[in-house]
Scaffold this motif. Sequence first.
Motif, PDB file in Angstrom:
ATOM      1  N   LEU A 191      27.026  97.915  79.451  1.00  0.00           N
ATOM      2  CA  LEU A 191      28.125  96.957  79.348  1.00  0.00           C
ATOM      3  C   LEU A 191      29.375  97.590  78.759  1.00  0.00           C
ATOM      4  O   LEU A 191      30.494  97.310  79.207  1.00  0.00           O
ATOM      5  CB  LEU A 191      27.697  95.766  78.488  1.00  0.00           C
ATOM      6  CG  LEU A 191      26.492  94.968  78.998  1.00  0.00           C
ATOM      7  CD1 LEU A 191      26.061  93.928  77.973  1.00  0.00           C
ATOM      8  CD2 LEU A 191      26.820  94.301  80.330  1.00  0.00           C
ATOM      9  N   ARG A 192      29.204  98.436  77.751  1.00  0.00           N
ATOM     10  CA  ARG A 192      30.351  99.097  77.119  1.00  0.00           C
ATOM     11  C   ARG A 192      29.846 100.228  76.217  1.00  0.00           C
ATOM     12  O   ARG A 192      28.698 100.201  75.769  1.00  0.00           O
ATOM     13  CB  ARG A 192      31.173  98.107  76.286  1.00  0.00           C
ATOM     14  CG  ARG A 192      30.422  97.518  75.111  1.00  0.00           C
ATOM     15  CD  ARG A 192      31.334  96.729  74.190  1.00  0.00           C
ATOM     16  NE  ARG A 192      30.600  96.102  73.097  1.00  0.00           N
ATOM     17  CZ  ARG A 192      30.312  96.712  71.947  1.00  0.00           C
ATOM     18  NH1 ARG A 192      30.705  97.963  71.747  1.00  0.00           N
ATOM     19  NH2 ARG A 192      29.650  96.072  71.001  1.00  0.00           N
ATOM     20  N   ASP A 214      29.430  90.417  74.414  1.00  0.00           N
ATOM     21  CA  ASP A 214      28.385  91.237  75.025  1.00  0.00           C
ATOM     22  C   ASP A 214      27.262  90.362  75.578  1.00  0.00           C
ATOM     23  O   ASP A 214      26.761  90.597  76.689  1.00  0.00           O
ATOM     24  CB  ASP A 214      27.804  92.210  73.996  1.00  0.00           C
ATOM     25  CG  ASP A 214      28.807  93.253  73.532  1.00  0.00           C
ATOM     26  OD1 ASP A 214      29.789  93.504  74.255  1.00  0.00           O
ATOM     27  OD2 ASP A 214      28.593  93.807  72.439  1.00  0.00           O
ATOM     28  N   GLN A 228      28.372  88.770  78.769  1.00  0.00           N
ATOM     29  CA  GLN A 228      28.358  89.703  79.889  1.00  0.00           C
ATOM     30  C   GLN A 228      26.938  89.989  80.365  1.00  0.00           C
ATOM     31  O   GLN A 228      26.693  90.125  81.578  1.00  0.00           O
ATOM     32  CB  GLN A 228      29.050  91.005  79.486  1.00  0.00           C
ATOM     33  CG  GLN A 228      30.534  90.892  79.324  1.00  0.00           C
ATOM     34  CD  GLN A 228      31.183  92.239  79.054  1.00  0.00           C
ATOM     35  OE1 GLN A 228      30.655  93.283  79.429  1.00  0.00           O
ATOM     36  NE2 GLN A 228      32.327  92.234  78.394  1.00  0.00           N
ATOM     37  N   TYR A 243      25.347  89.316  84.038  1.00  0.00           N
ATOM     38  CA  TYR A 243      24.636  90.337  84.791  1.00  0.00           C
ATOM     39  C   TYR A 243      23.319  89.787  85.325  1.00  0.00           C
ATOM     40  O   TYR A 243      22.980  89.971  86.508  1.00  0.00           O
ATOM     41  CB  TYR A 243      24.377  91.560  83.904  1.00  0.00           C
ATOM     42  CG  TYR A 243      23.454  92.575  84.528  1.00  0.00           C
ATOM     43  CD1 TYR A 243      23.930  93.521  85.419  1.00  0.00           C
ATOM     44  CD2 TYR A 243      22.079  92.574  84.227  1.00  0.00           C
ATOM     45  CE1 TYR A 243      23.070  94.436  86.008  1.00  0.00           C
ATOM     46  CE2 TYR A 243      21.216  93.491  84.804  1.00  0.00           C
ATOM     47  CZ  TYR A 243      21.731  94.420  85.696  1.00  0.00           C
ATOM     48  OH  TYR A 243      20.870  95.323  86.281  1.00  0.00           O
TER      49      TYR A 243
END
Length: 294
Positions: free
Chosen positions: A265-266, A284, A287, A291
């Motif tokens: 994610l990051r 997070d 996200q 997903y």
Amino acid sequence: MRRAIALGFFDGVHLGHQALLRRTVERGAEKGMEPAVFTFDRSPREFVTGVPVPLLTTAEERREAVQRLFPIEEVIVAPFDQRMMTLNWVDFVLMLAQTYRAGWLVAGHDFRFGHQNAGTPALLSKKAAALGMGCDIIPAVTLDGVTVSSTHIRALLGQGDAEEAARFLGRPFAISGPVRHGKGLGSRLGTPTLNLVPGARQLVPAFGVYATHVTAGGRTYPAVTNVGVRPTVDTDGGVTVESHLLDETASLYGAACRVEFLHMLRPERRFDSLDGLREQIALDAGQARAYFNA
């Protein structure tokens, strides 16, 4: 009963290894031999060079993957020690024939063995024939023109490319271990986590936040997982794998846990305050849900 033996280190048990193992099972069935694997308990390269080699799988995880993916019960994990390192390549083949009752050998195109890696696939085939054994050398397995290898998969994970690593492995990369007690920060932030401490030789993917599947206590949960050193709150530099189960609460301390990495994610980053960290954790989690719902 004589054995059809697959030879290699098999770190990751990736698609290339699986081609070799599949041939071993086929030869065993054709020749009336028991399919088996001969591998080592540690990285030969690390033992020889003294340079640590982070691994995709432990010896036990390699055994479990082989036995789960193929009808192979016997996985011989030999110690790679001074004696093994200095064993002449001819004596290595004789050991397989005499000690392990090999009747057929299966190895990869790049398999090297014996003292100073003097043994080659061509020499293995020739010596096997002289001893009355069969031998298959498996050519390189490629995806999109790239040879499948543990080295390439490690590099992909070092870039955080969990999806591409999974393509070459044939399944998602995973880290396993018991759930440990952490410092309780996740609970104070409203996002309790399951904490794993990777082993000294366990490869971890690029530091960052991932959408993951966490299997523990007999169930599999969608989760968001942070891999790294927690720069906002920690100063000891120790690497942790912390997973927050999405929309689930479970007390799993001490349970065996497996974290499968699906999507980055990051990257990991430092926040100026716990409030900033709390806000990012919520983003997070959102996200990760997106997903899984995509």
